[in-house]
Design an enzyme around this catalytic site. Sequence first.
Site, PDB file in Angstrom:
ATOM      1  N   GLY A 153       0.825  -1.200   0.000  1.00 17.74           N
ATOM      2  CA  GLY A 153       0.000   0.000   0.000  1.00 17.74           C
ATOM      3  C   GLY A 153       0.863   1.255   0.000  1.00 17.74           C
ATOM      4  N   CYS A 154       0.229   2.381  -0.284  1.00 20.10           N
ATOM      5  CA  CYS A 154       0.985   3.629  -0.398  1.00 20.10           C
ATOM      6  C   CYS A 154       1.482   4.088   0.970  1.00 20.10           C
ATOM      7  CB  CYS A 154       0.139   4.694  -1.079  1.00 20.10           C
ATOM      8  SG  CYS A 154      -1.524   4.903  -0.414  1.00 20.10           S
ATOM      9  N   TYR A 155       0.590   4.168   1.954  1.00 25.89           N
ATOM     10  CA  TYR A 155       1.038   4.548   3.301  1.00 25.89           C
ATOM     11  C   TYR A 155       2.109   3.568   3.813  1.00 25.89           C
ATOM     12  CZ  TYR A 155      -2.908   7.860   4.006  1.00 25.89           C
ATOM     13  OH  TYR A 155      -3.802   8.901   3.933  1.00 25.89           O
ATOM     14  N   THR A 157       4.273   1.820   2.280  1.00 24.88           N
ATOM     15  CA  THR A 157       5.579   2.025   1.645  1.00 24.88           C
ATOM     16  C   THR A 157       6.320   3.184   2.300  1.00 24.88           C
ATOM     17  OG1 THR A 157       4.815   1.122  -0.467  1.00 24.88           O
ATOM     18  CG2 THR A 157       6.720   2.605  -0.544  1.00 24.88           C
ATOM     19  N   ALA A 158       5.632   4.304   2.442  1.00 23.60           N
ATOM     20  CA  ALA A 158       6.291   5.490   3.005  1.00 23.60           C
ATOM     21  C   ALA A 158       6.720   5.257   4.454  1.00 23.60           C
ATOM     22  CB  ALA A 158       5.359   6.704   2.916  1.00 23.60           C
TER      23      ALA A 158
END
Lengths: 348, 348, 348, 348
Positions: A153-155, A157-158
């Site tokens: 997911g995007c969150y 990953t960060a």
Amino acid sequence: MASGKPIEVGIVGGTGYTGVELLRILALHPGVHIRAVTSRADAGRPVADLYPNLRGYVDAVFSEPAAEDLGACDVVFFATPNGIAMKSAPVLLEQGVVVIDLSADFRLKDADEWARWYGEPHACPELLDEAVYGLPEIRRDSIRSARLIANPGCYPTAVQLGLMPLLENRLVVTDRLIADVKSGVSGAGRKAEMPLLMSETGESFKAYAVAGHRHWPEIVQGLVQMAGEPVGLTFVPHLLPMIRGIHATLYAAVIDEPGDVQQLYEQRYRDEPFVDVLPPGSHPDTRNVRGSNRCQIAVFEPQGSGQIVVLSVIDNLVKGAAGQAVQNMNLRFGFEETTGLQAIGLYP
Amino acid sequence: MASGKPIEVGIVGGTGYTGVELLRILALHPGVHIRAVTSRADAGRPVADLYPNLRGYVDAVFSEPAAEDLGACDVVFFATPNGIAMKSAPVLLEQGVVVIDLSADFRLKDADEWARWYGEPHACPELLDEAVYGLPEIRRDSIRSARLIANPGCYPTAVQLGLMPLLENRLVVTDRLIADVKSGVSGAGRKAEMPLLMSETGESFKAYAVAGHRHWPEIVQGLVQMAGEPVGLTFVPHLLPMIRGIHATLYAAVIDEPGDVQQLYEQRYRDEPFVDVLPPGSHPDTRNVRGSNRCQIAVFEPQGSGQIVVLSVIDNLVKGAAGQAVQNMNLRFGFEETTGLQAIGLYP
Amino acid sequence: MASGKPIEVGIVGGTGYTGVELLRILALHPGVHIRAVTSRADAGRPVADLYPNLRGYVDAVFSEPAAEDLGACDVVFFATPNGIAMKSAPVLLEQGVVVIDLSADFRLKDADEWARWYGEPHACPELLDEAVYGLPEIRRDSIRSARLIANPGCYPTAVQLGLMPLLENRLVVTDRLIADVKSGVSGAGRKAEMPLLMSETGESFKAYAVAGHRHWPEIVQGLVQMAGEPVGLTFVPHLLPMIRGIHATLYAAVIDEPGDVQQLYEQRYRDEPFVDVLPPGSHPDTRNVRGSNRCQIAVFEPQGSGQIVVLSVIDNLVKGAAGQAVQNMNLRFGFEETTGLQAIGLYP
Amino acid sequence: MASGKPIEVGIVGGTGYTGVELLRILALHPGVHIRAVTSRADAGRPVADLYPNLRGYVDAVFSEPAAEDLGACDVVFFATPNGIAMKSAPVLLEQGVVVIDLSADFRLKDADEWARWYGEPHACPELLDEAVYGLPEIRRDSIRSARLIANPGCYPTAVQLGLMPLLENRLVVTDRLIADVKSGVSGAGRKAEMPLLMSETGESFKAYAVAGHRHWPEIVQGLVQMAGEPVGLTFVPHLLPMIRGIHATLYAAVIDEPGDVQQLYEQRYRDEPFVDVLPPGSHPDTRNVRGSNRCQIAVFEPQGSGQIVVLSVIDNLVKGAAGQAVQNMNLRFGFEETTGLQAIGLYP
């Protein structure tokens, strides 16, 4: 396979933002041929009709998923809502197709936890163990030989890239980590929903899902593996009045004097083509990575209250979705890892 | 020259938005070597310090213009404020360097008119005649052999490409053309000026310079050449609450029954790699071309009042500045015209 | 009636942006009592639940339209989609209720034209003649005694106020007027539709409905009455990447030497509380009137091509909808015309 | 004094955003007369020239500070950069004028700490003790009789109101509080600086001043007073791509089982006209309070890691600056506390 005949690629669910972003990247990738782009809602319509930025680059026409022989592809990307890929992946895997799922279907290892957060039983729990979590910075070798890749997911990953060096080196208290994360609205997808209207999200800012967000168990699962011990995480997502970009502000209390944390980060990511540790004192703007597959990270050693503060930015649609999926494809099919992913962040 | 040794490139004034955009494009261009990037204000500072999106792609350090042997370059781009290039170009031309000027110094053919609009006498009026106006869609052959290329302004590019087929074919009344044009704020450049603050330009919209704008004589000069007769133009620029993109809405009254205008546009631009005529009924979004070198055009035949309406969009920093400059460089140095300019518009 | 007991007000369709804006204004209006706010979709829900900005100011709960005795109100506002008010207004009028319709149902005088643009037969064509078009600057006296007030559209308000002095004084050619008009996205209403998403409308700009927009006949009808002769109008609406505000850029060719147009505008609007003619050379920002009921106008005399250029800005939700409706209510019920409408534009 | 003759008001430094916001509010305040608005840079210019939203509401002309007999005012607001008010206040106080300082000059009690953060010695340290910190929710009584009021900073207002009930009731661990705070760009003021350009701040997001921000000692000073013990605070400010609004996300670890925190907040703020505790589960949007003097707060009890999460939003120019200053003036001069501050948040 990196030279010679291009690989055959299928995209299931090509009308969302991750779908069109996959197309934008793959259209210029020298080693692939886009064989099929499916969309139930827009079947029969040329892709470039819906996405005029792709005119002249993508000739494909959206097709019915059923109408396509996806089994003839070398790799199929699922850019579908959660709950679709898990129903189709098993058949494709049997046909020898590599599956890269950009949805959440194969990200959690625990089927019960999946069911709890996604509201239905998992359709193929027996595959969860095999699925490789596609974060190349921690699992590059497994990705090279995976049949089934769960694109993060995007969150997650960060946040994971931001905390990884601290946890791997056991520098911080793991039971009270805090991730205060902000996302552009494209992270919510292309859905005709009231809260995503420009009049609702423009010129305003808010937190959401403070009581619990689906990316929480995914992040915790990853952090536990890095830390080798249980992890307590408070995760608060926010919606930014802009389109692309995620900024994670991460707080972790140091255990002892942590040493040179800047150097630790630089060493950890020295050979990573897509993680860029900024010089001391820098504050990454999300625009630095707009349209690029990069994660930029800055780390600040403790102020008064013993907290290390890490800033981590990505483009949610690239390193947070389609770009990372292509990075995984490159790894899996023996392309140079950066092929098709050289775009520089669009500034201003 | 298209194969073999890269050409040597210099950029004068690399700290503005057109400068950094040139760097973003040239950094991935396979046929160039960036030899020097000058900036009086930031000399000594690594380019990537100022523009973190370029980290790892551009190693150059800003240098004093005087300190550089720009005469050893094959081509020098001026991305400077108006009035600089005209003082430096003559020497470079004598040294055999090709000059591509992104400022307004060589755009007007009439030195008096230049002086009237830019507030000082022209420094080398004898070069105005030789300078080739770098709009490839109308002057491709001259560009291939030019020593001095005057890269068009952003508004003039959008307006001229929008009206060209009508004027070349004498379909419209030329003494009352109207160009209602809207630009993102990056068109105003990177200057610490109050009216460009986010608090001043965000969430608001206004016209400016209705009494007269410097791009007016440039546009008129171009339209006169297309039409082969005098032209009357009302030109109203506006400032959009966004960063990149120009949208020109053009009004021209038909003389007689104009025939199939859609087909006329399609034929005129059929072989143009960077002009894309949309299907009938389309309305181009500026985002379709964000970060790309394309101009997208839609044309609507008369409503009630006998006006053809043309919609023309570009990215002001790409087709309206740095991209077009590289397109001109490609033509001049025998590269494929699209080299380095393949980027697809960033959507969403 | 201006002093003493407050008047009883009903709002039908209170969940859209014009509805909530009516509530924002009426909540602080000293002469009204909000008796009912209906909404089929949100019946039973407190208004302030949906609109947290109204917490503590509006206690009302959305109710089913049918459940309310709207006939007991002094005035009922329709903030409904087109096609609703025309079905309910006749009964209310019979009950002696004043109806102020913010939708388009009673704006056109010609029932056939209405049917052509709105796609269904008009439900009460016999009322079209009686309905008073609620633009106080031209019809103040009729409004004072109207039973049924058709509140003007947002684009028509900006365009008509901008052209009125020119047409009333027959200074311009009427068969080729051009209105290039730009609107913030709130003008499209609060509807869960894909094209209104932030990811679709943010950081981008486009024209729409160039082939024909429903506000065209409304504007033409108004201009014809001002000019006293037929009018040819080219009307092109555009969508701005911002929430509130309309900017009309109007082009009209002068017949002869037009005299002092600035003075003409100043005189025409000298006594208008909500029309503000700016000093010569000014360019109104839409933010000047954000949240306020004002229209600001600037006028530029001919440049080269004999066109007068008028710039006219309003807040589409205030002077373009709810504010003008309250202005009409004030006139109708004998309040000071500016009551409840004193808010100053929110800058920055 | 609340009835009868209006009080005489002076504003020093009226050209910044807090200055124009003061004017916007005071122009409609029934109990004041604006006697002077000074600005060195714009002396001689009508206020409404610079701020066209104020046309017709504010007739004042900017004047030289020296030219005005500010000593004849009842109250003088300083909307100046830091370091100005401390030089002028002593004289005014001697003349019997009440001073409300919107800058930071009188916020810190410790002159050495002030000097450390603001880079110069304090000009009148003897007044620091007397100055009343103008946060009415904690110091209402002192404000009523103050000569010198230090209006709180925008971040400190949002953070202190968010944490106050927890600290006053000693529910949380005070040595590791975290305030992750996000502000619209108007908080940085109206200054022609590169980082505030729309092209720099639009469509992007970043943290800044992670190593230390001037609001940190101000917040800590306030929290210590509430807690009655030392406080450790990590404070990370961020810049939002929007104009108005602050959102504080606050993290505090509970000591024991905290009880009903929602109820605690509701009781603490029950009688506060400008603090609104939202129902459980709500997430405040900054737009709820845009243009209004409200603070909206939501509180979430511990998730996994024992943290209470508080969300607190204000409009940085209203409750975070000019509105709070008027609230303080109302208290000081015996007006109803809400006079002139009734505006409802502008939604959408």
